[in-house]
Design a protein around this motif. Structure first.
Motif, PDB file in Angstrom:
ATOM      1  N   THR A   1       0.694  -1.150  -0.011  1.00 20.95           N
ATOM      2  CA  THR A   1      -0.008   0.059   0.058  1.00 20.95           C
ATOM      3  C   THR A   1       1.025   1.347  -0.101  1.00 20.95           C
ATOM      4  N   SER A   2       1.944   1.263   0.867  1.00 20.43           N
ATOM      5  CA  SER A   2       2.849   2.569   0.959  1.00 20.43           C
ATOM      6  C   SER A   2       3.649   2.661  -0.422  1.00 20.43           C
ATOM      7  N   VAL A   3       4.097   1.606  -0.977  1.00 18.45           N
ATOM      8  CA  VAL A   3       5.005   1.574  -2.146  1.00 18.45           C
ATOM      9  C   VAL A   3       3.968   2.020  -3.205  1.00 18.45           C
ATOM     10  N   ARG A   4       2.922   1.408  -3.244  1.00 20.13           N
ATOM     11  CA  ARG A   4       2.011   2.225  -4.314  1.00 20.13           C
ATOM     12  C   ARG A   4       1.642   3.583  -4.227  1.00 20.13           C
ATOM     13  N   LYS A   5       1.706   4.304  -3.129  1.00 15.48           N
ATOM     14  CA  LYS A   5       1.455   5.565  -2.892  1.00 15.48           C
ATOM     15  C   LYS A   5       2.555   6.320  -3.324  1.00 15.48           C
ATOM     16  N   THR A   6       3.752   6.122  -2.879  1.00 13.84           N
ATOM     17  CA  THR A   6       5.033   6.772  -2.709  1.00 13.84           C
ATOM     18  C   THR A   6       5.935   6.549  -4.181  1.00 13.84           C
TER      19      THR A   6
END
Length: 723
Positions: A646-651
């Motif tokens: 989730t975080s990698v897809r965001k940043t």
């Protein structure tokens, strides 16, 4: 045979060594049954219908004697791979054993997971062994300690028998005996000697059986044992009953076993029976003993074969005639043939069962329903990680009497009279994490172990198998390596290799890591990737006080073994202090925590790198306007892939940072999976930050360069942000 003269008598009356004629005939039947089962396995192996064979041949008299002298389902048994005849005497069937040889789905020992001759039966209290030699000696010690503990703590026994999912039928008896056997070569192993120390010191009812056939594969006994005789070496251990016997003599072996078992049942202490046996077959069917044993030696052993000796004795004493012998052997041959036919027709295990019992199927520590929030308490003072770990241990010991705590220096004072009188403050661990536990709960629930990490771990395994909940401490991660054998080959695999019959849910608390200023090579190590690489064990590493208490509580209540890594630098840090959240606060495993929200770049980390990553992230915000998200994994196995993704897809940019060495470290797996599954979401290569590929030095100037610092993280963030 024994010098004891047998006398022909009417059925049921003693003939020799307290055994009736009928019992002596059954004694021979079991011996012959064991030999013919070996022979059948050899035939099947040569026909390529099974895949491995190792025999009990030559050991039968000694082992049937042990089985008849003890009580299956009452006493406990930690055998090794030569103990076919023992297990048949206890109630194992030939079909049970041949199902293991073919690796059948219905193999009652392991469901096709273990080699043949790894005897296991929950019903008979035969605990699953491994192929490793002498490791089971320490399990037997822990099992005996658990049996004694249950007789003194009936409430703990009730909980083990009822509430605890894996042990619906925990059985204990005040006079139970724990059997453990090894070959003479295995007496060279450290676990054997460590177990003798504890058995002797604590007067435990453990019966050791050393099956001395003169060879450890091809190595003769004189090369393993100074003087060639283990009995002479151990004869000065106090509180022991020792017996050395001709193990090919059925009557003498039985007399020795009965005396040894009686000594153990009386509460006087442990016993060791050293039986001199023969090995008429090679070590295994993969070995050819003619390459290292002379023909003269083999012929001499053949003259001492226990099967022919027992047969001739029965004939000579008039207990059986030739016709009786032939009839008995014919029936045994038919029994083995029918068992073989059934085993060869058995259904084989299916691939979809492979992952069953790697972890508990009754208790999932990752489920969000386990989470319990903080409760208001009268004490709102912020406490350190060390303080809240101690508070958790106190809470859980009050809640569950099965929990015991031991390790090196964890007690307040072993000689506790002055402690009770208030003259001593007490130690409670080198970091004081266990301070006060012995004083509150007593010497039988918190105590100091010998300085021997395998002893700590192996005994805890034996206790957990019986339904206790040991929470043990390895004083420094740097000294965990003597325990590694027990952890990798025993602790992690007990549930899987026994196909769910046995498990050992325990907690190993381990102070870990550097940043100590002067910790040097042997007080600064990391190495968590070695243990996350081991299936069957949960690996947890909190970075702050609140997470520590919540995750430790889940670890203690978990049905799986848990390695709980406590970073030494964080024990008393100002960072991450918290008020006590109450006695029910829990955090599920496998749930990461976003300790700083961000949109430009993700840092995935854990342990003492968390506060350092936050420092670097705050600097990035101030100096470069880059908004960094910091994720604390908290749980390393299992880990929270959803939070990472989730975080990698965001940043779209990610750094994986850890204290351990960069090469072959924990972060490599996370980085590889991100590259594999999230490649199209990335705007830059995955970066890793870790320590240098070397050891941690004593001089702080060197340590600061070797370990990842906020400056290293800041530089990596800057490079990635500019990509």
């Amino acid at each position: 045979m024994s010098n004891s003269k047998a006398t022909v008598s009417s059925a049921g009356e003693p003939v020799a060594a307290g055994l009736s004629a009928a019992q002596l005939i059954e004694f021979y039947r079991l011996m012959y049954l064991s030999r013919r089962t070996d022979d059948r396995e050899i035939l099947l192996k040569r026909q390529q219908k099974i895949f491995f064979q190792i025999s009990c041949a030559g050991h039968e008299a000694l082992l049937v004697a042990a089985g008849l002298a003890m009580k299956p389902g009452y006493d406990w048994f930690f055998p090794y791979y030569r103990d076919r005849a023992l297990c048949l005497a206890l109630g194992n069937t030939v079909e049970d054993q041949l199902l293991q040889a073919v690796g059948a789905a219905d193999d009652p020992a392991s469901g096709g997971r273990q080699m043949p001759s790894h005897w296991t039966s929950r019903q008979l209290n035969i605990v699953s062994p491994s192929s490793s030699t002498a490791t089971q000696c320490l399990h037997a010690i822990g099992c005996a300690e658990a049996g004694r503990y249950f007789t003194q703590h009936p409430e703990a026994a009730k909980k083990a028998d009822g509430d605890y999912r894996e042990f619906k039928d925990v059985k204990f008896h005040a006079d139970e005996v724990v059997y453990v056997s090894i070959g003479e070569g295995s007496t060279s192993q450290g676990e054997f000697w460590e177990s003798l120390n504890t058995a002797s010191n604590s007067k435990l009812p453990v019966l050791y059986v050393v099956e001395d056939n003169g060879y450890a594969i091809s190595t003769p006994v004189e090369a393993n044992t100074p003087g060639g005789n283990i009995s002479r070496l151990i004869s000065n251990f106090p509180n022991f009953h020792f017996a050395e016997v001709d193990g090919t003599d059925a009557v003498a072996s039985y007399q020795a076993m009965v005396e040894a078992v009686a000594y153990c049942r009386s509460g006087k202490g442990p016993a060791l029976v050293h039986g001199h046996v023969v090995r008429p077959y090679s070590h295994s069917l993969s070995d050819d003993e003619r390459q290292y044993r002379s023909e003269e030696e083999l012929q001499a052993d053949a003259l001492r074969d226990p099967i022919s000796r027992m047969q001739m004795w029965l004939l000579r004493e008039g207990i059986l005639d030739a016709q009786g012998i032939n009839e008995l052997e014919r029936k045994v041959d038919e029994e083995v043939q029918h068992a073989s036919d059934r085993a060869l027709a058995a259904v084989l295990p299916q691939p979809d069962t492979i992952l069953r019992h790697v972890y508990s199927e009754d208790f999932d520590p990752t489920t969000e329903s386990l989470e319990r929030g903080a409760e208001p308490t009268a004490d709102s003072n912020e406490r350190t990680m060390l303080d809240l770990i101690n508070a958790c241990l106190q809470d859980e010991m009050r809640r569950d009497e099965r929990i015991v705590i031991f390790g090196e220096d964890v007690a307040d004072a072993t000689r506790d009279k002055e402690l009770r009188a208030g003259k001593l403050k007490g130690k409670g661990g080198v970091f004081k994490v266990t301070a006060g536990l012995q004083k509150e709960f007593g010497n039988d629930r918190a105590w100091n172990s010998p300085l021997a990490e395998a002893n700590i771990t192996g005994r805890a395994i034996g206790m957990a198998v019986r339904g206790m909940k040991p929470v043990v401490e390895i004083q420094f991660f740097d000294y965990i390596w003597p325990a590694m054998h027990q952890m990798r080959n025993e602790l992690s695999v007990m549930r899987w290799r026994s196909n769910g019959q046995f498990s050992c849910p325990l907690v190993m608390r381990v102070p870990i890591g550097g940043y100590l200023t002067g910790g040097s090579i042997y007080h600064s190590q990391s190495g968590e990737s070695i243990f996350t690489h081991t299936p069957g064990v949960r690996v947890i590493m909190p970075s702050n006080a609140l997470d520590a208490i919540g995750l430790l509580r889940t670890a203690i209540r978990c049905d799986d073994p848990v390695l709980f890594l406590e970073h030494k630098r964080l024990y008393r840090e100002t960072f991450g202090r918290s008020a006590y959240p109450g006695p029910n606060y829990t955090i599920p495993f496998g749930k990461a925590k976003t300790v700083k929200e961000g949109k430009d770049l993700t840092v995935i980390t854990y342990g003492a790198v968390v506060p350092r990553a936050l420092q670097a992230a705050q600097r990035m915000q101030r100096e470069k306007g880059v908004d960094v998200e910091v994720i604390d994994l908290r749980s390393l196995s299992p880990y929270d892939w959803e939070a990472i993704a989730t975080s990698v897809r965001k940043t779209s940019k990610v750094i994986v940072a850890h204290e351990d060495m960069l090469s072959w470290g924990y972060g490599a797996e996370i980085a590889a999976r991100i590259g594999d599954e999230l490649f199209h979401d990335l705007d830059a290569p995955v970066r890793r930050v870790g320590s240098m590929d070397t050891f941690v030095a004593y001089q702080p100037l060197l340590e600061d360069v070797i370990l990842p610092q906020p400056e290293h993280l800041f530089q990596a963030m800057s490079d990635l942000a500019a990509f």
